[in-house]
Write a protein that holds these residues in place. Structure first.
Motif, PDB file in Angstrom:
ATOM      1  N   GLY A 164      19.333  23.628  -8.860  1.00  0.00           N
ATOM      2  CA  GLY A 164      19.367  23.093  -7.493  1.00  0.00           C
ATOM      3  C   GLY A 164      19.654  21.612  -7.478  1.00  0.00           C
ATOM      4  N   VAL A 165      19.044  20.904  -8.386  1.00  0.00           N
ATOM      5  CA  VAL A 165      19.165  19.460  -8.372  1.00  0.00           C
ATOM      6  C   VAL A 165      20.489  19.006  -8.970  1.00  0.00           C
ATOM      7  CG1 VAL A 165      18.061  17.295  -9.021  1.00  0.00           C
ATOM      8  CG2 VAL A 165      16.691  19.287  -8.422  1.00  0.00           C
ATOM      9  N   THR A 166      21.048  19.849  -9.827  1.00  0.00           N
ATOM     10  CA  THR A 166      22.361  19.516 -10.370  1.00  0.00           C
ATOM     11  C   THR A 166      23.320  19.217  -9.218  1.00  0.00           C
ATOM     12  OG1 THR A 166      21.876  21.155 -12.028  1.00  0.00           O
ATOM     13  CG2 THR A 166      24.091  20.251 -12.032  1.00  0.00           C
ATOM     14  N   LEU A 167      23.142  20.008  -8.178  1.00  0.00           N
ATOM     15  CA  LEU A 167      24.003  19.841  -7.014  1.00  0.00           C
ATOM     16  C   LEU A 167      23.910  18.417  -6.479  1.00  0.00           C
ATOM     17  CD1 LEU A 167      23.146  23.144  -5.163  1.00  0.00           C
ATOM     18  CD2 LEU A 167      25.273  22.599  -6.360  1.00  0.00           C
ATOM     19  N   TYR A 168      22.682  17.920  -6.410  1.00  0.00           N
ATOM     20  CA  TYR A 168      22.528  16.574  -5.867  1.00  0.00           C
ATOM     21  C   TYR A 168      23.218  15.576  -6.772  1.00  0.00           C
ATOM     22  CZ  TYR A 168      18.963  18.957  -3.236  1.00  0.00           C
ATOM     23  OH  TYR A 168      18.298  19.841  -2.441  1.00  0.00           O
ATOM     24  N   ALA A 169      23.096  15.797  -8.053  1.00  0.00           N
ATOM     25  CA  ALA A 169      23.695  14.843  -8.963  1.00  0.00           C
ATOM     26  C   ALA A 169      25.217  14.876  -8.819  1.00  0.00           C
ATOM     27  CB  ALA A 169      23.292  15.163 -10.393  1.00  0.00           C
ATOM     28  N   PHE A 170      25.758  16.066  -8.681  1.00  0.00           N
ATOM     29  CA  PHE A 170      27.197  16.159  -8.464  1.00  0.00           C
ATOM     30  C   PHE A 170      27.574  15.495  -7.155  1.00  0.00           C
ATOM     31  CE2 PHE A 170      27.604  20.004 -11.307  1.00  0.00           C
ATOM     32  CZ  PHE A 170      28.306  19.308 -12.262  1.00  0.00           C
ATOM     33  N   ASP A 171      26.663  15.729  -6.205  1.00  0.00           N
ATOM     34  CA  ASP A 171      26.964  15.252  -4.878  1.00  0.00           C
ATOM     35  C   ASP A 171      27.150  13.744  -4.856  1.00  0.00           C
ATOM     36  OD1 ASP A 171      27.434  16.496  -2.477  1.00  0.00           O
ATOM     37  OD2 ASP A 171      25.751  15.399  -1.623  1.00  0.00           O
ATOM     38  N   ALA A 172      26.230  13.074  -5.534  1.00  0.00           N
ATOM     39  CA  ALA A 172      26.405  11.641  -5.650  1.00  0.00           C
ATOM     40  C   ALA A 172      27.375  11.424  -6.798  1.00  0.00           C
ATOM     41  CB  ALA A 172      25.065  10.989  -5.924  1.00  0.00           C
ATOM     42  N   ASP A 173      28.579  11.832  -6.564  1.00  0.00           N
ATOM     43  CA  ASP A 173      29.621  11.807  -7.568  1.00  0.00           C
ATOM     44  C   ASP A 173      29.720  10.425  -8.199  1.00  0.00           C
ATOM     45  OD1 ASP A 173      31.921  11.855  -8.966  1.00  0.00           O
ATOM     46  OD2 ASP A 173      33.210  12.487  -7.301  1.00  0.00           O
ATOM     47  N   PRO A 174      29.601  10.337  -9.509  1.00  0.00           N
ATOM     48  CA  PRO A 174      29.677   9.025 -10.147  1.00  0.00           C
ATOM     49  C   PRO A 174      30.956   8.296  -9.741  1.00  0.00           C
ATOM     50  CG  PRO A 174      29.031  10.684 -11.740  1.00  0.00           C
ATOM     51  CD  PRO A 174      29.334  11.404 -10.468  1.00  0.00           C
ATOM     52  N   ALA A 175      31.997   9.017  -9.436  1.00  0.00           N
ATOM     53  CA  ALA A 175      33.232   8.366  -9.022  1.00  0.00           C
ATOM     54  C   ALA A 175      33.031   7.585  -7.730  1.00  0.00           C
ATOM     55  CB  ALA A 175      34.329   9.400  -8.823  1.00  0.00           C
ATOM     56  N   PRO A 181      35.532  17.958   1.015  1.00  0.00           N
ATOM     57  CA  PRO A 181      35.273  19.387   1.220  1.00  0.00           C
ATOM     58  C   PRO A 181      34.585  20.043   0.026  1.00  0.00           C
ATOM     59  CG  PRO A 181      37.616  18.870   1.516  1.00  0.00           C
ATOM     60  CD  PRO A 181      36.959  17.627   1.040  1.00  0.00           C
ATOM     61  N   SER A 182      34.710  19.431  -1.147  1.00  0.00           N
ATOM     62  CA  SER A 182      34.092  20.053  -2.313  1.00  0.00           C
ATOM     63  C   SER A 182      32.645  19.600  -2.497  1.00  0.00           C
ATOM     64  CB  SER A 182      34.910  19.723  -3.563  1.00  0.00           C
ATOM     65  OG  SER A 182      34.844  18.337  -3.777  1.00  0.00           O
ATOM     66  N   SER A 183      32.179  18.655  -1.678  1.00  0.00           N
ATOM     67  CA  SER A 183      30.797  18.188  -1.847  1.00  0.00           C
ATOM     68  C   SER A 183      29.837  19.251  -1.312  1.00  0.00           C
ATOM     69  CB  SER A 183      30.591  16.867  -1.117  1.00  0.00           C
ATOM     70  OG  SER A 183      30.536  17.102   0.277  1.00  0.00           O
ATOM     71  N   GLU A 184      28.651  19.246  -1.870  1.00  0.00           N
ATOM     72  CA  GLU A 184      27.658  20.243  -1.474  1.00  0.00           C
ATOM     73  C   GLU A 184      27.318  20.089   0.011  1.00  0.00           C
ATOM     74  OE1 GLU A 184      26.768  22.732  -3.087  1.00  0.00           O
ATOM     75  OE2 GLU A 184      25.150  23.465  -1.789  1.00  0.00           O
ATOM     76  N   ILE A 185      27.186  18.858   0.459  1.00  0.00           N
ATOM     77  CA  ILE A 185      26.796  18.658   1.862  1.00  0.00           C
ATOM     78  C   ILE A 185      27.883  19.188   2.791  1.00  0.00           C
ATOM     79  CG2 ILE A 185      27.679  16.270   2.060  1.00  0.00           C
ATOM     80  CD1 ILE A 185      25.222  15.696   3.840  1.00  0.00           C
ATOM     81  N   ALA A 186      29.143  18.921   2.453  1.00  0.00           N
ATOM     82  CA  ALA A 186      30.234  19.379   3.318  1.00  0.00           C
ATOM     83  C   ALA A 186      30.265  20.903   3.343  1.00  0.00           C
ATOM     84  CB  ALA A 186      31.559  18.824   2.838  1.00  0.00           C
ATOM     85  N   LYS A 187      30.055  21.511   2.180  1.00  0.00           N
ATOM     86  CA  LYS A 187      30.063  22.979   2.123  1.00  0.00           C
ATOM     87  C   LYS A 187      28.940  23.550   2.976  1.00  0.00           C
ATOM     88  CE  LYS A 187      31.669  23.327  -2.608  1.00  0.00           C
ATOM     89  NZ  LYS A 187      31.031  23.488  -3.913  1.00  0.00           N
TER      90      LYS A 187
END
Ligand code: SF4
Ligand code: SF4
Lengths: 396, 270
Positions: free
Chosen positions: B48-59, B239-245
């Protein structure tokens, strides 16, 4: 066509210097209050995060709308060509400038950062009605000063066309200015008490009323100082008629404003609050604004036994101004005291006073600052009428 | 000198003293530590939390001096069903992060985020939710501000430029969410990245100093780490971010959407 003669204020020393000293003392107290507010922060006022605009705004908006209305005599004389008002045109112009300066001083000194006045004067966001108002106010001062010059300069005053043009410009400008001031509130969609286009014409009506009341009082004061009768009975009857019309106009717009709100069920809450359940706010509305500010002066003016008396017209004017302050208090403070409706139909509570009627008690510094603004206006007038021929000759 | 909306760090609250380059070294350091932190969180915390980490995309961590663009629209999704009654972890985290606190004057103290308890008067049903600046796309606070001190960054974060705020409080009159506070008293112990000033107005910055260095806001982090994980931060424009989805797939609510403010904060299960 005989020219109209004007005079400077000739008063006995004490009668002139006494009120002047009083005004100066009030101004000093107001400036001291502003210093305390700036130094210690707005914590020394009754304002808080619920009531963000307090007593200084009540006075400031009151003086600013009165300023626009004070130009009545000059406008009627030049724009509508009514010569009998001409003797009062100069006084009305200076009063108008003085009231605006007084109001603006209060507004600026109540800012969180009055030291950034330069920022306010140089950095504009043109989407903000507030920013537009800064232009309107400064423009008004410039135009009315020019108008006064045109009225007083011997060469310029000979040209009726010039007088009509500048007078006409000032007339249009004051209507826009009051519309702008009303819109500061009228355009706040988030607040139940505001968000109404009718606030603009309401503000125009109140400006006519307060401005005229100030003019009547000013004539009475300068008349008392110079021991002269500056407005004859005939003129006072005209003032009386205008006061009646303006009181009724304000009453009408206030009524329509509330009726419109009451018609929509989403505004039941705010109307119930203002008109019935608001405690002090409701009392101020009914007793100070409606009874003292409208009903009693109206009765004084229309009742045949008192209506024609000078004293009655003067007292009615004073009551109108008390009612005016009350009206501004209800609009500005009670309007904020009613909570924002974040979840319509639900009950909301929080640590940030959500869902609760906000309390407010004016503190001494705020009151002194507000009164200081009135004193600034009075002081400017007093000095101007002493130095320049702005007053009408005594009535014969 | 005013750095206005062009300031790299969004001038979350510059006090007028050289905000332009002040944060550069700090941001670099924060970025490095964020990179380390992000990697750690992916490994140590569950799916679940992986999503958050992806979400705050290091880029998303902008290079110092890199422009804020409308490519991003930062926002929040808050699942109210996960907010326990009486929980105020997000509030405390914001206070610690940004340095505002209770001084014993509840009427005048600033509150960047608060918990609201909402009750249906007909049946007594209640729920709680956190409330903060909604980072509106059409922010009334920005429209009314005479000097332009209240501004919206290209990426949707609404801030107050403390150099040009004159303390007129018109934005407080205009905000439909009561999101703003006026500083009524002199302040001590300010955070260097969240300067504040007596006589000016402030509100939630969406932890712009963190976002600019690729981290998530303090409230979101605290909620994930120590409470129900009700808050999700991310880029609504991606569109690929968890929040947008989730915002696309789930039924969400925005508060007082009828006012047309287009808030960046979405709520679920209201
Ligand atoms: S929530 Fe209020 S302060 Fe925040 S952007 Fe919207 S209007 Fe402005
Ligand atoms: S208080 Fe500051 S940010 Fe708010 S409207 Fe006034 S100048 Fe703008």
């Amino acid at each position: 066509m005989p020219g109209i003669a004007y005079q400077k204020l000739e008063a006995r020393q004490l009668l002139f210097w006494g009120p002047l000293a009083l005004n100066a003392a009030v101004i000093a107290a107001g400036l001291g209050a502003a210093y305390v507010m700036e130094h210690s922060g707005h914590i020394v006022t009754g304002m808080n995060n619920q009531i963000v605009w307090g007593t200084p705004h009540v006075f400031a908006v009151f003086l600013i709308v009165a300023a626009s209305g004070a130009l009545n005599m000059a406008s009627i004389a030049s724009v509508f060509g009514r010569r009998e008002y001409k003797p009062y045109a100069r006084l009305s112009a200076i009063l108008s400038i003085a009231l605006l300066v007084g109001g603006l001083a209060v507004l600026v000194l109540d800012l969180g950062r009055p030291d950034r006045l330069v920022v306010a004067m140089t950095t504009y966001n043109f989407r903000s009605i507030f920013a537009w108002n800064i232009f309107l106010y400064v423009g008004f001062l410039v135009i009315v000063t020019a108008y006064l010059f045109v009225m007083m300069d011997r060469r310029a005053s000979r040209s009726t066309a010039l007088g009509k043009t500048v007078g006409g410009l000032a007339f249009v400008w004051r209507l826009v200015l009051t519309t702008g001031t009303g819109s500061i509130f009228g355009w706040l969609v988030a607040r139940q008490a505001y968000s109404a286009a009718i606030m603009a014409p309401l503000f125009i009506a109140v400006s006519l009323l307060y401005g005229l009341a100030f003019t009547v009082i000013m004539l009475a004061i300068t008349g008392w100082q110079s021991r002269q009768q500056l407005a004859g009975s005939e003129m006072l009857q005209k003032f009386r008629g205008l006061l009646i019309v303006f009181i009724l106009a304000v009453f009408y717009f206030t009524l329509v404003h509330h009726l419109t709100k009451m018609y929509a069920s989403e505004h039941y809450g705010i109307e119930r609050f203002l008109l019935r359940d608001g405690g002090t706010y409701t009392a101020v509305f009914w007793i100070a604004q409606i009874l003292i500010g409208s009903v009693v002066p109206l009765l004084l003016l229309v009742w045949p036994k008192s209506g024609t008396r000078h004293a009655a017209i003067l007292i009615a004017s004073v009551l109108v101004l008390i009612g005016g302050l009350a009206q501004m208090y209800v609009i500005i403070i009670a309007g904020q005291a009613y909570p924002l409706d974040l979840f319509p139909g639900m009950e909301v509570t929080s640590s940030f006073h959500d869902g609760r009627m906000a309390g407010y008690r004016a503190s001494l510094p705020e009151l002194l600052l507000g009164l200081g603004g009135v004193a600034i206006a009075m002081l400017i007038c007093a000095i101007a009428v002493r130095l320049l021929p702005l007053l009408p000759r005594p009535a014969t | 000198m005013s750095c206005g909306s062009k300031c790299a760090t969004g001038c979350a609250g510059g006090t007028g003293r050289g905000c332009a380059g002040a944060g550069r070294d700090r941001i670099d350091e924060e970025r490095r530590s964020f990179m380390r932190g992000a990697a750690a969180s992916v490994m140590s915390l569950g799916a679940g939390v992986t999503l958050y980490a992806f979400d705050a995309d290091p880029a998303a961590a902008r290079e110092p001096g890199e422009k804020v663009t409308a490519k991003n629209r930062w926002g929040l999704l808050i699942d109210v069903s996960k907010c326990a009654d009486g929980c105020s972890k997000c509030v405390t985290a914001c206070q610690d992060e940004n340095g505002w606190r209770d001084t014993g004057h509840p009427e005048t103290d600033a509150q960047w985020i608060r918990t609201l308890t909402v009750k249906n008067p007909n049946n007594g049903a209640t729920f709680s939710l956190p409330m903060m600046c909604q980072h509106c796309a059409n922010p009334p606070c920005v429209d009314v501000c005479p000097t332009g001190a209240s501004f919206k960054r290209a990426d949707g974060i609404v801030l107050v430029d403390k150099h040009t705020c004159i303390g007129c409080r018109y934005c407080m009159m205009a905000c439909p969410y009561k999101a703003r506070s006026f500083i009524h008293e002199p302040l001590q112990d300010q955070k260097p990245y969240a300067p504040r000033g007596k006589g000016t107005v402030e509100s939630c910055t969406l932890c712009v100093h963190r976002v600019d260095s690729g981290r998530i806001p303090a409230c979101v982090e605290a909620c994930n780490d120590t409470a129900g994980g009700a808050m999700l931060f991310g880029d609504l424009n991606d569109p690929s971010s968890e929040i947008a989805k989730r915002v696309t797939a789930l039924r969400t609510t925005r508060i007082r959407a009828d006012l047309g403010t287009d808030p960046g904060v979405y709520y679920r299960n209201i």
